[in-house]
Each structure stands twice: as C-alpha cells, then as structure tokens.
Design a protein around this motif. Sequence first.
Motif, PDB file in Angstrom:
ATOM      1  N   ARG A   1     -24.419 -13.504   6.204  1.00  0.00           N
ATOM      2  CA  ARG A   1     -24.277 -12.093   5.865  1.00  0.00           C
ATOM      3  C   ARG A   1     -22.983 -11.837   5.109  1.00  0.00           C
ATOM      4  O   ARG A   1     -22.036 -12.591   5.260  1.00  0.00           O
TER       5      ARG A   1
ATOM      6  N   ALA B   1     -14.335 -12.992  12.917  1.00  0.00           N
ATOM      7  CA  ALA B   1     -15.637 -12.322  12.840  1.00  0.00           C
ATOM      8  C   ALA B   1     -16.181 -12.356  11.408  1.00  0.00           C
ATOM      9  O   ALA B   1     -17.385 -12.536  11.193  1.00  0.00           O
ATOM     10  N   ARG B   2     -15.291 -12.211  10.421  1.00  0.00           N
ATOM     11  CA  ARG B   2     -15.732 -12.291   9.010  1.00  0.00           C
ATOM     12  C   ARG B   2     -16.260 -13.690   8.695  1.00  0.00           C
ATOM     13  O   ARG B   2     -17.292 -13.839   8.034  1.00  0.00           O
TER      14      ARG B   2
ATOM     15  N   THR C   1     -23.217 -17.186   9.162  1.00  0.00           N
ATOM     16  CA  THR C   1     -24.581 -16.864   9.586  1.00  0.00           C
ATOM     17  C   THR C   1     -25.375 -16.156   8.489  1.00  0.00           C
ATOM     18  O   THR C   1     -26.479 -15.677   8.747  1.00  0.00           O
TER      19      THR C   1
ATOM     20  N   TRP D   1     -17.501 -15.850  10.789  1.00  0.00           N
ATOM     21  CA  TRP D   1     -18.765 -16.056  11.509  1.00  0.00           C
ATOM     22  C   TRP D   1     -19.915 -15.327  10.802  1.00  0.00           C
ATOM     23  O   TRP D   1     -21.025 -15.844  10.682  1.00  0.00           O
ATOM     24  N   ALA D   2     -19.638 -14.098  10.312  1.00  0.00           N
ATOM     25  CA  ALA D   2     -20.659 -13.339   9.578  1.00  0.00           C
ATOM     26  C   ALA D   2     -21.107 -14.120   8.340  1.00  0.00           C
ATOM     27  O   ALA D   2     -22.307 -14.253   8.077  1.00  0.00           O
TER      28      ALA D   2
ATOM     29  N   VAL E   1     -19.679  -7.499   8.288  1.00  0.00           N
ATOM     30  CA  VAL E   1     -19.421  -7.816   9.702  1.00  0.00           C
ATOM     31  C   VAL E   1     -20.140  -6.799  10.584  1.00  0.00           C
ATOM     32  O   VAL E   1     -20.068  -5.591  10.339  1.00  0.00           O
ATOM     33  N   THR E   2     -20.827  -7.267  11.620  1.00  0.00           N
ATOM     34  CA  THR E   2     -21.470  -6.375  12.595  1.00  0.00           C
ATOM     35  C   THR E   2     -20.658  -6.398  13.895  1.00  0.00           C
ATOM     36  O   THR E   2     -19.893  -7.340  14.138  1.00  0.00           O
TER      37      THR E   2
ATOM     38  N   ASP F   1     -21.750  -7.218  16.658  1.00  0.00           N
ATOM     39  CA  ASP F   1     -22.150  -8.449  17.366  1.00  0.00           C
ATOM     40  C   ASP F   1     -21.295  -9.641  16.951  1.00  0.00           C
ATOM     41  O   ASP F   1     -21.017 -10.527  17.758  1.00  0.00           O
ATOM     42  N   ASP F   2     -20.878  -9.686  15.668  1.00  0.00           N
ATOM     43  CA  ASP F   2     -19.984 -10.765  15.219  1.00  0.00           C
ATOM     44  C   ASP F   2     -18.651 -10.670  15.959  1.00  0.00           C
ATOM     45  O   ASP F   2     -18.078 -11.678  16.378  1.00  0.00           O
TER      46      ASP F   2
END
Length: 321
Positions: A273, A264-265, A271, A267-268, A276-277, A279-280
């Motif tokens: 950012r 998730a990190r 994209t 992917w954040a 991490v949200t 949504d990630d």
Amino acid sequence: MTEISSEDARARLGAVRTEVAKAVVGQDAAVSGLLVALLCGGHVLMEGVPGVAKTLLVRTLAGALSVGTRRVQFTPDLMPGDITGSMVIDGQRGELTFREGPIFTNLLLADEINRTPPKTQSALLEAMEEGQVSVDGVSRPLPRPFLVAATQNPVEYEGTYPLPEAQLDRFLLKVVLPVPDRAAELEIVRRHAAGFDPRDVAAAGVTAVAGADDIAAGRAAVGRVQVSPEVAAYVVDIARATREAPSLSLGVSPRGATALLRSARAWAWLTGRDFVTPDDVKALAHATLVHRLGLRPEAELEGVDVAQVLASALGSVPVPR
C-alpha cells in the motif's frame, strides 16, 4: 546503474522471506522486523533464550540479501576499538594506518550486547546513531545499508550490563523470538535429521534474491507513503497515553512516536500500500514501543508486565475511522 522500480524492489524483498524460511522455521515476525528496520535505516534488538535461531536468522537474511555480514561476540573484555577499528603501525612503512573493525559491514550481528561494559556498548550505539566511526580525529562513514541486529538473553542477569533506557531508545524495534510451537520444533528436528547444517546456509538452498539497490529503492518508496492527519494524530495519542499510564515511570518520547510512524510506513509499503492505516500502526506498536517504556519500581515488584501496560494504553486510544 539501472533504475529499480518500487514494485520490483517490493517483490524482491518479499522473496527474501521465502529464502529465509528455507533455513529458519517459524520466526516470520522477526524476519518482518528486520526488513522494516532495513527500510527505515534503523536497528533491531533481538531477545530470546539461547537456541531460538537468532544468529542463524541474521546470517540467513544476509545470505538472501547479498550484503556483507559480520558477527561480534560481546564479552566483558571487549574494547571499543575491537568493534570500530583502531590505528596500527604498518610494519613495512612504519606509518600509522587505520585498520577497520567488524562494524564496517552491512549487517552486523552484535551477539549478547548486554555482556560487554557500557564503554563498549556506547561506542557501538554512537556508530549506529551517526552512521560513521571517529578514530584519531577522522570520521569514517559506514557502508550503506547498515543494520545492527543486537541480541540479548532475557534469562541471564549475572555478569551482564543491561542497556539503560536512553540507549534502548536507539533501537528502532525490539523483536522477541519465541520458543517455536510443537509443529515448528518438529520441523526443525526433521531438517537436522535430514542433514541440515546451521553453519552452512547456502547448502539449505538459500540464495541472494535482493541487494543493496533494492533496499535503497524501497527506502525511497517508503518516503512516499502517505500519512493522513488522522493516522498521525493516532500515533501521537498512543505515545501520550503511555505517558499517562500510572504503572509507567517512563512513557514514549517524541522520538518513539516518530519511530512508530516510520516503521508503520515501511510495513504499509511492504504489504503493498502507498498509505498508512491504523492497523499498520497497531501491528508495529509493540515491537517499536515496548522497549522504550520504564515500569515504576512498585509496579515491577507487583510483577506488572510492560507489554500488558502498552496493550491497555493502545486500547484506550480511539481508532480513527
């Protein structure tokens, strides 16, 4: 060596997708998965029926990244030394020297990993985990970056050796390559009619737009991506929800939870950012967790789909605001 900024590395790794799309049609999720794994230092299990461009995808990614790549076709008679390398007698000097196996590369395509016996599978998985190969009592480090993209065919079970759960857990992500939709398939056929040769990706205009330094800069930047306590708790609650699912005999381990956080990190950061949200986390949950789950025999007999069990476990966890 010049210092590469986080923004430059992100832009160049983003350009890799455009390059891959020149040769591979409609497998964007798989490309994203491979980039996330490279940024996390993890490995990818790719599943799909024959002919959905698994091999082409990895070869094109290597072409867009200016890193070394090798392919090993896994067969029932493949020995561990055929992958890791072995000691051979030097004909001129009569001494034992180490001859490197195909694992000494940046991007290894392990084709049909479930066709080779457990002894050879575990030699590969040990090298993946340790980042080194031990032969004759000497440890030899593997190149950096190092990514194994292992493929398996979901429709053939005869003559295969399915990876046990503990070994599946070694893969950061499992990416399923679907059969393309009609529009994408039409584009594939058009390209072939126009002379596209899948064995020659350079002829399709694929050029190296990023390198090992960009991946190293990306990894450092991913390590600086912020994770709030609420998002960390969300990841843990998802893992715990799978352990309580009545259809599952095996839920997500703490290693699976940390893998979800790592991906998730990455992917954040990809994209754009630095935090991490939820949504990630959701976006990477299926690819990171589904292969770590085990169905109960009775659920398997009833035809329960493990992905649906994960989806309902995800749905049961409140999303932090």
